[in-house]
Design a protein around this motif. Structure first.
Motif, PDB file in Angstrom:
ATOM      1  N   LEU A 649       0.812  -1.216   0.000  1.00 23.70           N
ATOM      2  CA  LEU A 649       0.000   0.000   0.000  1.00 23.70           C
ATOM      3  C   LEU A 649       0.846   1.267   0.000  1.00 23.70           C
ATOM      4  CD1 LEU A 649      -2.880   1.269   0.290  1.00 23.70           C
ATOM      5  CD2 LEU A 649      -2.511   1.149   2.767  1.00 23.70           C
ATOM      6  N   LEU A 650       1.954   1.284   0.738  1.00 23.24           N
ATOM      7  CA  LEU A 650       2.801   2.477   0.850  1.00 23.24           C
ATOM      8  C   LEU A 650       3.801   2.591  -0.291  1.00 23.24           C
ATOM      9  CD1 LEU A 650       3.502   2.370   4.698  1.00 23.24           C
ATOM     10  CD2 LEU A 650       1.667   3.542   3.462  1.00 23.24           C
ATOM     11  N   ASP A 651       3.744   1.656  -1.238  1.00 24.27           N
ATOM     12  CA  ASP A 651       4.638   1.659  -2.404  1.00 24.27           C
ATOM     13  C   ASP A 651       6.112   1.713  -1.988  1.00 24.27           C
ATOM     14  OD1 ASP A 651       5.117   1.450  -5.110  1.00 24.27           O
ATOM     15  OD2 ASP A 651       5.086   3.614  -5.447  1.00 24.27           O
ATOM     16  N   THR A 652       6.468   0.904  -1.007  1.00 22.18           N
ATOM     17  CA  THR A 652       7.848   0.839  -0.539  1.00 22.18           C
ATOM     18  C   THR A 652       8.738   0.214  -1.613  1.00 22.18           C
ATOM     19  OG1 THR A 652       7.016   0.522   1.706  1.00 22.18           O
ATOM     20  CG2 THR A 652       9.337   0.042   1.318  1.00 22.18           C
ATOM     21  N   LYS A 653       9.892   0.819  -1.850  1.00 25.93           N
ATOM     22  CA  LYS A 653      10.837   0.300  -2.835  1.00 25.93           C
ATOM     23  C   LYS A 653      11.773  -0.687  -2.141  1.00 25.93           C
ATOM     24  CE  LYS A 653      10.695   4.387  -5.818  1.00 25.93           C
ATOM     25  NZ  LYS A 653      11.466   5.475  -6.456  1.00 25.93           N
ATOM     26  N   ASN A 654      11.403  -1.950  -2.213  1.00 26.95           N
ATOM     27  CA  ASN A 654      12.187  -3.020  -1.582  1.00 26.95           C
ATOM     28  C   ASN A 654      13.240  -3.534  -2.549  1.00 26.95           C
ATOM     29  OD1 ASN A 654      10.699  -3.168   0.952  1.00 26.95           O
ATOM     30  ND2 ASN A 654       9.006  -3.935  -0.292  1.00 26.95           N
ATOM     31  N   SER A 655      14.493  -3.189  -2.303  1.00 25.74           N
ATOM     32  CA  SER A 655      15.587  -3.562  -3.199  1.00 25.74           C
ATOM     33  C   SER A 655      15.968  -5.027  -3.010  1.00 25.74           C
ATOM     34  CB  SER A 655      16.809  -2.688  -2.923  1.00 25.74           C
ATOM     35  OG  SER A 655      16.474  -1.320  -2.980  1.00 25.74           O
ATOM     36  N   PHE A 656      16.286  -5.695  -4.123  1.00 23.00           N
ATOM     37  CA  PHE A 656      16.768  -7.073  -4.033  1.00 23.00           C
ATOM     38  C   PHE A 656      18.006  -7.319  -4.883  1.00 23.00           C
ATOM     39  CE2 PHE A 656      14.283  -7.220  -7.853  1.00 23.00           C
ATOM     40  CZ  PHE A 656      14.848  -8.209  -8.639  1.00 23.00           C
ATOM     41  N   ASP A 657      18.376  -6.362  -5.770  1.00 25.89           N
ATOM     42  CA  ASP A 657      19.568  -6.531  -6.600  1.00 25.89           C
ATOM     43  C   ASP A 657      19.899  -5.185  -7.242  1.00 25.89           C
ATOM     44  OD1 ASP A 657      21.721  -7.706  -7.773  1.00 25.89           O
ATOM     45  OD2 ASP A 657      20.589  -9.198  -8.912  1.00 25.89           O
ATOM     46  N   ILE A 658      21.028  -5.147  -7.960  1.00 31.64           N
ATOM     47  CA  ILE A 658      21.411  -3.943  -8.680  1.00 31.64           C
ATOM     48  C   ILE A 658      21.700  -4.282 -10.136  1.00 31.64           C
ATOM     49  CG2 ILE A 658      22.299  -2.736  -6.659  1.00 31.64           C
ATOM     50  CD1 ILE A 658      25.091  -3.612  -7.438  1.00 31.64           C
ATOM     51  N   ASN A 659      21.603  -3.270 -10.993  1.00 28.05           N
ATOM     52  CA  ASN A 659      21.821  -3.450 -12.424  1.00 28.05           C
ATOM     53  C   ASN A 659      22.769  -2.354 -12.901  1.00 28.05           C
ATOM     54  OD1 ASN A 659      21.649  -4.189 -15.073  1.00 28.05           O
ATOM     55  ND2 ASN A 659      19.415  -4.202 -15.148  1.00 28.05           N
ATOM     56  N   TYR A 660      23.915  -2.735 -13.476  1.00 27.92           N
ATOM     57  CA  TYR A 660      24.938  -1.781 -13.917  1.00 27.92           C
ATOM     58  C   TYR A 660      24.685  -1.312 -15.352  1.00 27.92           C
ATOM     59  CZ  TYR A 660      27.993  -2.486  -9.887  1.00 27.92           C
ATOM     60  OH  TYR A 660      28.518  -2.514  -8.618  1.00 27.92           O
ATOM     61  N   ASN A 661      25.254  -0.138 -15.656  1.00 28.64           N
ATOM     62  CA  ASN A 661      25.235   0.340 -17.040  1.00 28.64           C
ATOM     63  C   ASN A 661      26.343  -0.348 -17.833  1.00 28.64           C
ATOM     64  OD1 ASN A 661      27.453   1.574 -15.931  1.00 28.64           O
ATOM     65  ND2 ASN A 661      27.009   3.607 -16.773  1.00 28.64           N
ATOM     66  N   PHE A 662      26.558   0.076 -19.076  1.00 29.46           N
ATOM     67  CA  PHE A 662      27.424  -0.679 -19.999  1.00 29.46           C
ATOM     68  C   PHE A 662      28.875  -0.756 -19.534  1.00 29.46           C
ATOM     69  CE2 PHE A 662      28.078   3.644 -21.174  1.00 29.46           C
ATOM     70  CZ  PHE A 662      29.352   3.728 -21.715  1.00 29.46           C
ATOM     71  N   ASP A 663      29.409   0.285 -18.829  1.00 27.57           N
ATOM     72  CA  ASP A 663      30.810   0.264 -18.402  1.00 27.57           C
ATOM     73  C   ASP A 663      30.962   0.100 -16.894  1.00 27.57           C
ATOM     74  OD1 ASP A 663      29.921   2.681 -17.517  1.00 27.57           O
ATOM     75  OD2 ASP A 663      31.470   3.887 -18.506  1.00 27.57           O
ATOM     76  N   TYR A 664      29.906  -0.238 -16.211  1.00 27.32           N
ATOM     77  CA  TYR A 664      29.895  -0.526 -14.780  1.00 27.32           C
ATOM     78  C   TYR A 664      30.262   0.692 -13.930  1.00 27.32           C
ATOM     79  CZ  TYR A 664      29.618  -5.380 -16.257  1.00 27.32           C
ATOM     80  OH  TYR A 664      29.226  -6.550 -16.835  1.00 27.32           O
ATOM     81  N   SER A 665      30.056   1.873 -14.460  1.00 22.49           N
ATOM     82  CA  SER A 665      30.350   3.089 -13.704  1.00 22.49           C
ATOM     83  C   SER A 665      29.162   3.536 -12.853  1.00 22.49           C
ATOM     84  CB  SER A 665      30.752   4.220 -14.659  1.00 22.49           C
ATOM     85  OG  SER A 665      29.683   4.506 -15.569  1.00 22.49           O
ATOM     86  N   GLN A 666      27.949   3.082 -13.195  1.00 21.86           N
ATOM     87  CA  GLN A 666      26.749   3.438 -12.463  1.00 21.86           C
ATOM     88  C   GLN A 666      25.849   2.199 -12.348  1.00 21.86           C
ATOM     89  OE1 GLN A 666      24.984   6.628 -14.685  1.00 21.86           O
ATOM     90  NE2 GLN A 666      26.371   8.188 -13.856  1.00 21.86           N
ATOM     91  N   TYR A 667      24.999   2.250 -11.354  1.00 15.89           N
ATOM     92  CA  TYR A 667      24.055   1.145 -11.205  1.00 15.89           C
ATOM     93  C   TYR A 667      22.718   1.674 -10.718  1.00 15.89           C
ATOM     94  CZ  TYR A 667      25.148   1.323  -6.186  1.00 15.89           C
ATOM     95  OH  TYR A 667      25.326   1.731  -4.889  1.00 15.89           O
ATOM     96  N   ASP A 668      21.660   0.913 -11.031  1.00 14.00           N
ATOM     97  CA  ASP A 668      20.309   1.177 -10.537  1.00 14.00           C
ATOM     98  C   ASP A 668      19.886   0.017  -9.652  1.00 14.00           C
ATOM     99  OD1 ASP A 668      20.072   3.530 -12.055  1.00 14.00           O
ATOM    100  OD2 ASP A 668      19.457   2.360 -13.817  1.00 14.00           O
ATOM    101  N   LYS A 669      19.074   0.316  -8.657  1.00 11.23           N
ATOM    102  CA  LYS A 669      18.534  -0.733  -7.805  1.00 11.23           C
ATOM    103  C   LYS A 669      17.341  -1.391  -8.480  1.00 11.23           C
ATOM    104  CE  LYS A 669      19.991   1.281  -3.396  1.00 11.23           C
ATOM    105  NZ  LYS A 669      19.539   1.814  -2.080  1.00 11.23           N
TER     106      LYS A 669
END
Length: 689
Positions: A649-669
């Protein structure tokens, strides 16, 4: 004479003027099976506005009755009951006899479990439907128990810190591997292959399971389909934001019953209502169906079950080297045949079954198929006399696995043009197993012990398991159970054998309104992994309107991060046909390995990552969900239930992994389920003979 006595009592109460206003609550059950009867009519002829219909658990509540009011309880296919309000108490149980009583000459036989010494819990279909988080799925309901340590919203169950593949699943005595679908109602949570409407009960052993169910080094889940259906025919149609379903069941001969069902799962409506939660899912759909046939004759009870599934799941996957659709498709078939016969103090139980799986996975240069073919057979003997129980039996299980396809040569290079390795291979493992278990009850004490011996011809290996358990009943309300054992499991794909030692102590207290469970356990596996933990659960039900359930568990690992789980459930019934439920679940957040740097591979034109040895820890998981159920009756032959739920209901962002961009300089949860709305309606039509 019975009706004359009733009339005299009615006349006396009416003329003596001693009536007293009262409220009455109770439950209506089948007198033979003890199962609740939802949709039964509780009529008050003096004021039909006070009449009621039992809810999905068979409960009813009547207000402002006068002492001496007549109550008539009716349900299709059962004999009606008539009694006076003055004869009732605050909470009563009304047992209805089936209308066709002449068929009782043959008893329905089901396999003896003999699990009194073990720590276990039972779920009926009503329990599963009432669970606010189960999505009407048996395994998802099990995953809300205090013993569950599943952390990915998946239907595959983890018990007490073990991995999901260490859990044993049995359907009508036949072992089942990977009992989940690809098609999903959330970003990650899959539903199991079991149709709740055709289940009789689900027995859950969170640890130290009975040795008659082998191939488990953690807990075991035993699912049983229905043994019989009512003598009248019942049809059920369901429609929701993601499913269309139909089932029919009834009697086709003397003590012979049949049931069929089919479900089609689709994605369009659910994605339209919840666009954010399903933005990365391109499509999911499945079609499954089943046939259940049972017959109970003098030569024994025979039950046949056939299940089939076609499953397809397509989601958008982002890999640093390639982004496109990830495709999964599966075809499944499960067959079980069970025969049970009683011979004086003995029961014979014979089981045959087979599980078939054909699945395909495709993404970039990953493209492979896998087929499983697992025939199974078992013969069990049970002897019961006075306070003695002896179980012994033999089983044979042949597991055959075939894989072929292309696999990436480098895990960091997954586009179609990147190199891959061709693979084709077949593995099989057969196991012959014998077990014996004996239990003795003496006064308030009960002790049992058993051994299971296995032989693997392909590996020329001999295996063994053993267990000892004890139960002490301090009173009718308080019981203590303890158990120790050694268990083994065969993993066919690796031809590996796992061992585990388990020990536990469980305390159970039950009172008129309270139920308290406390467990302590210690498990040791051959990989030198040790887990120890504690589970607490309190259930409070002050009346028929309110039920509260609170559980807390803690698991300590010697090789990884400790885990804790908090689960809270509340059910409130403001009116007899309405049910409001709320749940809150929270557990320790996981972690993900971090990349320290990446170098460019000129030959492959892709970056190769280097692990830093560090991890990113996620915030604790949090999920508050709400639901509303409404049970209704259109007439004496048609009833149904409508439901709507809001998950997270509260739209909690429950992280379980990360995803990197093409050169691994940034990532998203990457997140588990976001806020989502789910709704549907189920209609039951009764065809009276």
């Amino acid at each position: 004479m019975r009706h004359l006595s009733l009339l005299i009592k009615l006349w006396l109460y009416a003329h003596l003027g001693i009536a007293q206003v009262m409220d009455i609550s109770g439950i209506v059950k089948d007198a033979n099976t003890g199962e609740a009867l939802p949709g039964a009519h509780v009529l008050v002829p003096s004021s039909f506005s006070k009449s009621n219909i039992t809810n999905e658990k068979g409960y009813f509540f009547l207000k402002n009755l006068r002492e001496g009011d007549t109550l008539i309880v009716t349900f299709i296919g059962y004999q009606e009951r008539i009694f006076l309000a003055s004869e009732s108490r605050d909470s009563i149980t009304i047992l209805l006899q089936p209308g066709n009583v002449k068929l009782k000459e043959v008893m329905v036989k089901s396999a003896v479990l003999g699990a009194e010494n073990f720590s276990f819990s039972k779920l009926t279909p009503i329990d599963i439907y009432q669970n606010p988080n189960s999505k009407a799925d048996a395994l998802v309901a099990v995953n809300t128990s205090a013993s569950s340590t599943t952390t990915d919203e998946n239907a595959a169950v983890s018990f007490r810190g073990a991995s999901p593949n260490q859990t044993g699943y049995f359907l009508n005595g036949v072992p089942i591997k990977n009992p989940i679908k690809y098609a999903q109602l959330t970003n990650t949570g899959t539903l199991s292959i079991f149709n709740t409407d055709f289940l009789k009960k689900v027995t859950v052993f969170p640890g130290n399971p009975p040795l008659e169910y082998g191939q488990s080094t953690s807990g075991t889940i035993v699912l049983e389909t229905a043994d019989r259906f009512p003598s009248y025919w019942q049809q059920t149609a369901s429609i929701s934001l993601a499913n269309l379903g139909y089932s029919a069941r009834g009697e086709i001969g003397k003590q012979t019953f049949v049931g069929v069902f089919a479900n089609y799962q689709f994605d369009e409506a659910l994605k339209a209502v919840n666009p954010i939660n399903f933005e990365n899912i391109n499509a999911f759909n499945s079609l499954d169906g089943g046939l259940l046939l049972s017959s109970h004759q003098k030569w024994g009870s025979l039950k046949f079950y056939q299940y089939g599934l076609w499953d397809n799941y397509n989601f958008q996957y982002r890999h640093p080297s390639y982004q496109n659709a990830f495709l999964q498709e599966a075809v499944r078939s499960i067959s079980t045949l069970q025969w049970v016969q009683e011979l004086n103090d003995w029961q014979i139980n014979a089981v045959l079954g087979n599980s078939y799986l054909d699945k395909k996975i495709s993404f970039g240069n990953l493209n492979f198929s896998e087929k499983d073919f697992d025939p199974y057979g078992a013969l069990n003997f049970t002897w019961r006399k006075d306070n003695n129980l002896l179980k012994t039996g033999y089983s044979f299980w042949h597991q055959n696995n075939f894989r072929e396809g292309r696999f990436p040569t480098y895990s960091y290079a997954m586009s179609p043009e990147h190199p891959s390795n061709q693979f084709s291979g077949e593995q099989s493992a057969s196991s012959h197993e014998l077990y014996t278990f004996y239990r003795k009850i003496w006064r308030n004490h009960s002790i049992g012990s058993g051994v299971r011996l296995g032989y693997l011809p392909e590996l020329q290996k001999r295996l063994y398991s053993y267990q000892i358990n004890y139960r002490y009943e301090l009173s009718s309300s308080l019981k203590v159970k303890a158990g120790v054992g050694r268990y083994y499991q065969i993993r066919n794909t690796e031809r590996a054998i796992d061992y585990a030692y388990q020990s536990s102590i469980d305390l159970h207290y039950s009172g008129p309104q309270w139920a308290i469970e406390q467990s302590f356990y210690y498990n040791f596996r051959q990989e030198k992994e040790q887990t120890k933990g504690a589970e607490s659960r309190i259930t409070y039900q002050p009346n028929s309107k309110i039920q509260l359930d609170q559980s807390l568990s803690y698991v300590s690992h010697n090789t990884r991060k400790d885990q804790w789980f908090i689960r809270s459930f509340a059910i409130y019934k403001p009116f007899s046909q309405w049910s409001l439920n709320a749940s809150y679940q929270s557990f320790a957040g996981g972690n993900s390995a971090l990349v320290s740097s990446a170098s460019f591979n000129n030959e492959l034109s892709v970056y190769a990552p280097f692990q830093s040895g560090k991890t990113l820890s996620f915030q604790p998981y949090s999920n508050l969900s709400l639901g509303i159920n409404h049970l209704f009756a259109i007439n004496g032959y048609t009833n149904g239930i409508a439901f709507i739920s809001v998950t997270n209901l509260l739209d909690t962002k429950n992280s379980f992994d990360i995803n990197y961009n093409f050169d691994y300089s940034q990532y998203d949860k990457m997140y588990l389920s976001r806020r989502s709305i789910y709704a549907g309606i189920i209609i039951n039509l009764i065809n009276k003979k």
